[in-house]
Every structure is written in C-alpha cells, then in structure tokens.
Write an enzyme that holds these catalytic residues in place. Structure first.
Site: not given
Ligand code: URA
Length: 259
Positions: A106
């Site tokens: 993310d």
């Molecule tokens: N899970 C998440 O919630 N965010 C990420 O960036 C990777 C795995």
C-alpha cells in the site's frame, strides 16, 4: 561463447534504444573491456566481455532483480502521473526497460519490494499456487491479544466475508503493540483487514521478507540494491517463522516503533 551485437546486448539491459546506442557509440561513450568501440553492430562475447556505457559497467544478466526498501508515500505501479511511483526511486544505473513491481504494498506501507523485468519469475512469485510466504511487522493501535494466534492459524474471515488461508502471527518480545505476521497470499489490504477483523488497527506496516529473502539490515528505507542470483533463488525457499521472530524482533521493531 554466445556472440551478440553490442546494441542488442545494451538495449536488452538498459533504458537506451538502439538508435541512442548508435549515437553513444559514435561519440565514444561505449567501451568493451576498456577499449572504446564506435560501431554499435560490433559483435561481443556476453560471457567474456565487459561492456560499459558512460563509464558504467552493464550487468551480464538478461533480467534485472532489484530489492527496494519502499518508503511510505510511494505507489506500486508503472505509471507516473505525480512522481510518486516506486520506479522513480531506482537509480539510473539500475534502470532497464520493462521494470515493474512484482507485488503490491500500500502507499502508506514500507519494506521489501521486488522490482524486476522478469515476467515469468514475477508470475511464479505472485501466483497463489506457489504460496510464497511474506512476513510483515506491524504497529498496532491496541495491545496484541494471545487469541489472535489461533484465529490467524485457523484462516481468518475478513469483514466482507472473504476467507483467508491459514496465517501466523506473534507478538514482538517486549512490545505488546508490535507483531509479526506471515501470510501466503496477497488480498487487497490483507494484513490491515485481518487485524480489523480482530478489532485492532494497523498503524504502520513494513514487509520484511518475501519467501526466504529477508530485507537486509543495511538497506535503509528508500534504498535499493541489485540482487545476486543466489538471492533470487532464496525468494522461493521457506523461512521458519518462529526462528525468524526470535532473531529479528529487535532489528525491525526499532524502525516501526518511532513511526
Ligand atoms: N497487507 C496490507 O494490508 N497492506 C500491505 O501493504 C501489504 C499487505
């Protein structure tokens, strides 16, 4: 000894097009084993010769594998409308055409992200069939509860009813708001949604391993390195989660604790 044209060799491994390579050669910017070569159709031996452009040696490898310690605020995509693309963090000497992030973190997440131009390897790494485990360290809003261990192990149901595969979770020693999580799949916002399903909240998240490849301590946030062949093979080797948590708690908790 595989002989190929100099311009083919360089164009497959850099961002330069064949016509740019022709001009670079004509202006004396390309050398083979330290000797300037002015004709871009010269044949070279890829196993024996060292090719340099603008004084920078070009890697022999057909594909490029780069490990980035992604900072928060950058997106995992190949299009770059506002300059926050993770590819913008790759220094020019490591860039090649067709690089893409093999996996998603993310925008607000940090940590290990493989960037490559090897589509087959990325496919194997991301394919649900291969179940390549990934380990994250998370900073939680509320203290870790011991019941999370069984809930994650059984396979968690997310808020929207989506079923997760069994996962592992452990509290980081001496810090009840930090936890390690290992998952073998990659649903959208998966780790955040897993903690939301146990009524906690992820404040920060960092990916610290992909398969058997652990983010090196010396690779600072925002830095990247080219992987060696043995590191790439490590991507598909398993890691023992318990040993990992025991060995790496202190190393990675320091990064998240101050965020
Ligand atoms: N899970 C998440 O919630 N965010 C990420 O960036 C990777 C795995």
């Amino acid at each position: 000894m595989p002989l190929i044209r100099l311009d083919k060799f360089i164009s497959e491994r850099t961002e330069f097009t064949r016509s740019q390579i022709k001009s670079l050669a004509a202006s004396g910017k390309i050398s083979v084993d330290g000797i300037t070569v002015k004709k871009s159709d010269t044949k070279i031996d890829t196993e024996k010769n060292t090719v340099s452009v603008n004084g920078q040696p070009i890697s022999q490898n057909r594909f490029r594998y780069i490990l980035l310690n992604k900072p928060a605020g950058f997106v995992c995509s190949t299009s770059d409308s506002d300059g926050t693309n993770v590819l913008s963090l790759i220094p020019p000497e490591l860039r090649s055409k067709n690089l893409f992030p093999a996996g998603r973190l993310d925008k607000d997440s940090l940590g290990a992200l493989l960037i490559t131009d090897d589509g087959d390897l990325a496919h194997d790494l991301l394919s649900p069939k291969h179940h390549v485990p990934k380990i994250y360290i998370v900073k939680l809003a509320r203290p870790f509860e011991i019941n999370y261990i069984n809930k994650f192990k059984k396979g968690m149901k997310l808020g929207n009813g989506e079923q997760c595969l069994p996962a592992e979770v452990r509290c980081v020693e001496n810090c009840d708001k930090l936890a390690f999580v290992q998952i073998c799949e990659g649903k959208y916002h998966q780790v955040k949604r897993m903690f939301a399903a146990v009524e906690n909240h992820v404040e920060s998240l960092m990916r610290i391993s992909v398969g058997g490849l652990v983010l090196p301590e010396k690779l600072g946030v925002g830095e990247c390195m080219e992987l060696l062949h043995k590191d790439v093979e490590n991507l598909f080797l398993p890691l023992d989660f318990e040993d990992f948590c025991a060995g790496y708690g202190a190393v990675f908790s320091a990064i998240l604790i101050n965020k």
